[in-house]
Design a protein around this motif. Sequence first.
Motif, PDB file in Angstrom:
ATOM      1  N   VAL A 528       0.839  -1.209   0.000  1.00 10.66           N
ATOM      2  CA  VAL A 528       0.000   0.000   0.000  1.00 10.66           C
ATOM      3  C   VAL A 528       0.872   1.257   0.000  1.00 10.66           C
ATOM      4  O   VAL A 528       0.610   2.227  -0.735  1.00 10.66           O
ATOM      5  CB  VAL A 528      -0.947   0.004   1.213  1.00 10.66           C
ATOM      6  CG1 VAL A 528      -1.694   1.330   1.320  1.00 10.66           C
ATOM      7  CG2 VAL A 528      -1.921  -1.157   1.124  1.00 10.66           C
ATOM      8  N   LYS A 529       1.916   1.245   0.822  1.00 13.55           N
ATOM      9  CA  LYS A 529       2.801   2.403   0.917  1.00 13.55           C
ATOM     10  C   LYS A 529       3.482   2.673  -0.429  1.00 13.55           C
ATOM     11  O   LYS A 529       3.559   3.829  -0.880  1.00 13.55           O
ATOM     12  CB  LYS A 529       3.847   2.153   2.004  1.00 13.55           C
ATOM     13  CG  LYS A 529       4.803   3.307   2.212  1.00 13.55           C
ATOM     14  CD  LYS A 529       5.797   2.991   3.326  1.00 13.55           C
ATOM     15  CE  LYS A 529       6.786   4.132   3.522  1.00 13.55           C
ATOM     16  NZ  LYS A 529       7.771   3.812   4.608  1.00 13.55           N
ATOM     17  N   ARG A 532       0.904   3.901  -3.098  1.00 15.23           N
ATOM     18  CA  ARG A 532       0.535   5.316  -2.882  1.00 15.23           C
ATOM     19  C   ARG A 532       1.668   6.234  -3.329  1.00 15.23           C
ATOM     20  O   ARG A 532       1.417   7.289  -3.940  1.00 15.23           O
ATOM     21  CB  ARG A 532       0.225   5.545  -1.404  1.00 15.23           C
ATOM     22  CG  ARG A 532      -0.069   7.012  -1.061  1.00 15.23           C
ATOM     23  CD  ARG A 532      -0.356   7.174   0.415  1.00 15.23           C
ATOM     24  NE  ARG A 532      -1.662   6.648   0.761  1.00 15.23           N
ATOM     25  CZ  ARG A 532      -2.078   6.495   2.017  1.00 15.23           C
ATOM     26  NH1 ARG A 532      -1.265   6.781   3.018  1.00 15.23           N
ATOM     27  NH2 ARG A 532      -3.277   6.017   2.270  1.00 15.23           N
ATOM     28  N   LYS A 533       2.902   5.846  -3.055  1.00 20.20           N
ATOM     29  CA  LYS A 533       4.044   6.672  -3.447  1.00 20.20           C
ATOM     30  C   LYS A 533       4.135   6.800  -4.964  1.00 20.20           C
ATOM     31  O   LYS A 533       4.482   7.863  -5.493  1.00 20.20           O
ATOM     32  CB  LYS A 533       5.324   6.053  -2.891  1.00 20.20           C
ATOM     33  CG  LYS A 533       6.579   6.849  -3.216  1.00 20.20           C
ATOM     34  CD  LYS A 533       7.808   6.183  -2.606  1.00 20.20           C
ATOM     35  CE  LYS A 533       9.074   6.976  -2.954  1.00 20.20           C
ATOM     36  NZ  LYS A 533      10.300   6.329  -2.387  1.00 20.20           N
ATOM     37  N   THR A 535       1.537   6.283  -7.187  1.00 16.46           N
ATOM     38  CA  THR A 535       0.307   6.686  -7.887  1.00 16.46           C
ATOM     39  C   THR A 535      -0.453   7.817  -7.189  1.00 16.46           C
ATOM     40  O   THR A 535      -1.473   8.284  -7.729  1.00 16.46           O
ATOM     41  CB  THR A 535      -0.635   5.482  -8.024  1.00 16.46           C
ATOM     42  OG1 THR A 535      -1.069   5.067  -6.718  1.00 16.46           O
ATOM     43  CG2 THR A 535       0.052   4.325  -8.735  1.00 16.46           C
ATOM     44  N   ASP A 536      -0.009   8.227  -6.002  1.00 13.68           N
ATOM     45  CA  ASP A 536      -0.704   9.244  -5.213  1.00 13.68           C
ATOM     46  C   ASP A 536      -2.108   8.802  -4.786  1.00 13.68           C
ATOM     47  O   ASP A 536      -2.991   9.632  -4.535  1.00 13.68           O
ATOM     48  CB  ASP A 536      -0.808  10.577  -5.980  1.00 13.68           C
ATOM     49  CG  ASP A 536       0.534  11.246  -6.165  1.00 13.68           C
ATOM     50  OD1 ASP A 536       1.377  11.107  -5.257  1.00 13.68           O
ATOM     51  OD2 ASP A 536       0.755  11.868  -7.215  1.00 13.68           O
ATOM     52  N   THR A 537      -2.319   7.505  -4.721  1.00 13.62           N
ATOM     53  CA  THR A 537      -3.592   6.984  -4.229  1.00 13.62           C
ATOM     54  C   THR A 537      -3.371   5.588  -3.667  1.00 13.62           C
ATOM     55  O   THR A 537      -2.329   4.970  -3.909  1.00 13.62           O
ATOM     56  CB  THR A 537      -4.649   6.942  -5.354  1.00 13.62           C
ATOM     57  OG1 THR A 537      -5.915   6.577  -4.795  1.00 13.62           O
ATOM     58  CG2 THR A 537      -4.264   5.927  -6.425  1.00 13.62           C
ATOM     59  N   THR A 538      -4.325   5.087  -2.923  1.00 10.09           N
ATOM     60  CA  THR A 538      -4.201   3.742  -2.370  1.00 10.09           C
ATOM     61  C   THR A 538      -4.767   2.719  -3.357  1.00 10.09           C
ATOM     62  O   THR A 538      -5.543   3.087  -4.259  1.00 10.09           O
ATOM     63  CB  THR A 538      -4.970   3.626  -1.041  1.00 10.09           C
ATOM     64  OG1 THR A 538      -6.361   3.803  -1.309  1.00 10.09           O
ATOM     65  CG2 THR A 538      -4.483   4.668  -0.041  1.00 10.09           C
ATOM     66  N   ASP A 541      -8.630   2.894  -3.295  1.00 17.80           N
ATOM     67  CA  ASP A 541      -9.158   4.089  -3.948  1.00 17.80           C
ATOM     68  C   ASP A 541      -8.987   3.993  -5.464  1.00 17.80           C
ATOM     69  O   ASP A 541      -9.856   4.441  -6.228  1.00 17.80           O
ATOM     70  CB  ASP A 541      -8.463   5.347  -3.425  1.00 17.80           C
ATOM     71  CG  ASP A 541      -8.898   5.702  -2.013  1.00 17.80           C
ATOM     72  OD1 ASP A 541      -9.955   5.192  -1.592  1.00 17.80           O
ATOM     73  OD2 ASP A 541      -8.182   6.456  -1.334  1.00 17.80           O
ATOM     74  N   TYR A 542      -7.874   3.430  -5.885  1.00 15.31           N
ATOM     75  CA  TYR A 542      -7.645   3.269  -7.326  1.00 15.31           C
ATOM     76  C   TYR A 542      -8.706   2.361  -7.931  1.00 15.31           C
ATOM     77  O   TYR A 542      -9.251   2.643  -8.999  1.00 15.31           O
ATOM     78  CB  TYR A 542      -6.250   2.694  -7.573  1.00 15.31           C
ATOM     79  CG  TYR A 542      -5.927   2.479  -9.042  1.00 15.31           C
ATOM     80  CD1 TYR A 542      -5.485   3.524  -9.833  1.00 15.31           C
ATOM     81  CD2 TYR A 542      -6.082   1.222  -9.631  1.00 15.31           C
ATOM     82  CE1 TYR A 542      -5.195   3.339 -11.183  1.00 15.31           C
ATOM     83  CE2 TYR A 542      -5.808   1.021 -10.981  1.00 15.31           C
ATOM     84  CZ  TYR A 542      -5.355   2.089 -11.748  1.00 15.31           C
ATOM     85  OH  TYR A 542      -5.085   1.887 -13.078  1.00 15.31           O
TER      86      TYR A 542
END
Length: 550
Positions: A528-529, A532-533, A535-538, A541-542
């Motif tokens: 997850v980390k 997010r780094k 794609t700027d999303t989790t 959420d994606y």
Amino acid sequence: MYKLMIVEDEPLIRMGLQKYLDWKELGFHEIVEAENGAEGVHTALKEKPDLVITDIRMPLMDGLEMIGSLRDTLPETLFVIWTGYNDFEYAREALRLGNVSAYLLKPLQYEESLRTIQNCVKQLEQKREQARLASAIQHNLVENMQLKRSRFLKQLLEDGGASADTGQLADLCGMNAADMQLQPFVLSYVPASVPSPQSRAWWRQSAEQLLTDLLQRMIPSIERQHLFCYSSHHKMYAFTVTDEEQAPYLMLPPLQQEAERLLRGAAVEPDVRLYFALGPVTSDLPTLSSLLHQADQAFFARFIQDGARAFELRPSGADPLRTALIQLGDKDKMQLLACLEQGETEQLEQLMRRLGQELQAKAGQIPMEQGLGFIQEVIATGIRYAGKHGINIEETYHQRLLYLRFVDDFDSMPALFEWLTGWMLQLRTDAGQAARNGGAPDTAVFDQIEAYILQHIDQEITLQMVADRFFYNPSYLSRLFKTKLNKNYVAFVTEIRIAYAKRCLVQSKVPMTDVAQMCGYASYKHFVKTFRKMTDTTPSDYRKQMGMMD
């Protein structure tokens, strides 16, 4: 945490003692009971309590007799007597004799009882700390001795015994130099053609213990302190030192059969095979060095003795004169070059397969050096082709290829030549890319690497693994990523994993934790980390953004 045993013939008193103090707060995680001294001995030997609280007067066996029976067997256990005033002199006598650590008088006084038990806990803590320090000191001494022995064996292998000091060896094993008998052993592991980090780690952690276990099964009288070990690449070199003459050949039935069984049973890693070689006894260090190096010749026999795992170094002159010869003829060299130049993949594979078959057919009739020389001639032909096309062999390709270390990676001649064929094909690809790019490799190689990573996307894929797969020098490959892509290998792999994760999230409703594992992330939190780094999303959420959530 400690264990308490209460020995008392009155059930109500035993129960009361369990509730009298907050034993968990004092550090006691378990309480066991006994109703007399005889039962106390049995229970203590089974449970090994840290502290025993016992009455003196009990049926069958009193408390002092019980303590006398246990103190030698359980020297780390503390004993506290709980006794009435009439038996006070017995308790004091026990203290003078060293049988007990403290005593408690009936009726109990809470503050006094608490202080007594707290003092016992301090004594237990001190004992444990002393034991830990003693263990650490002993461990350091053993490790230091093992390091000295490993260095001694390394030097013996490197200088051929020219500077070997018999006196130093005698000091390292605590024996008389004139009585020492030395016997060489080598354990080797053959991994999959592309060794995994897991198999390498398994070998580093297990090799010495595997060899020790094997020798102790074969030679029950051998002692661990008389074993010298040194690990180098895929081999664990070793020799034993004894003061009794040993039989020069231990690989005789049923020992051979037992060794084969143990070698097959010990390789717990998938696609890993173990091989073992031993030599005759000697008392001469230079001879020992020579015998250890000859283990490589013994291992070469696995290419002709199908299924064999254990081999014996024969004494000099034991083999009949070998007159067979094998060399790469000019016709084969020219054909090999022609296949490379013209890109005739099928013909190249057929030629390499035939060369491997020819070498295997004669392997039992020629010295190992001649067989390696034949393989070296095949490689030299490839090097000649590479030089013609401006490829720097030493910079580009792995040293295991140039120095024939790759031979240790295979247990059959067909597999070895199949690997060499793969290198030839990679060489042809690299030469074509260099020609198209003015003598330097182009980015097409990264398409090959990406395809390989996607094939193994759910696994850990190190730079070393990729280098092994494409025959490259890891340093060269690392520089290639930076100069051609302006990123390092880790960033390259991460981008591939996250791109694959996006496809998985959109194309299916597989649980997020499963997607993480499918993309090679053992930790969902780390997945997850990283996602997010990048794609700027989790991931969740994606998936919602892509309309894939219920």
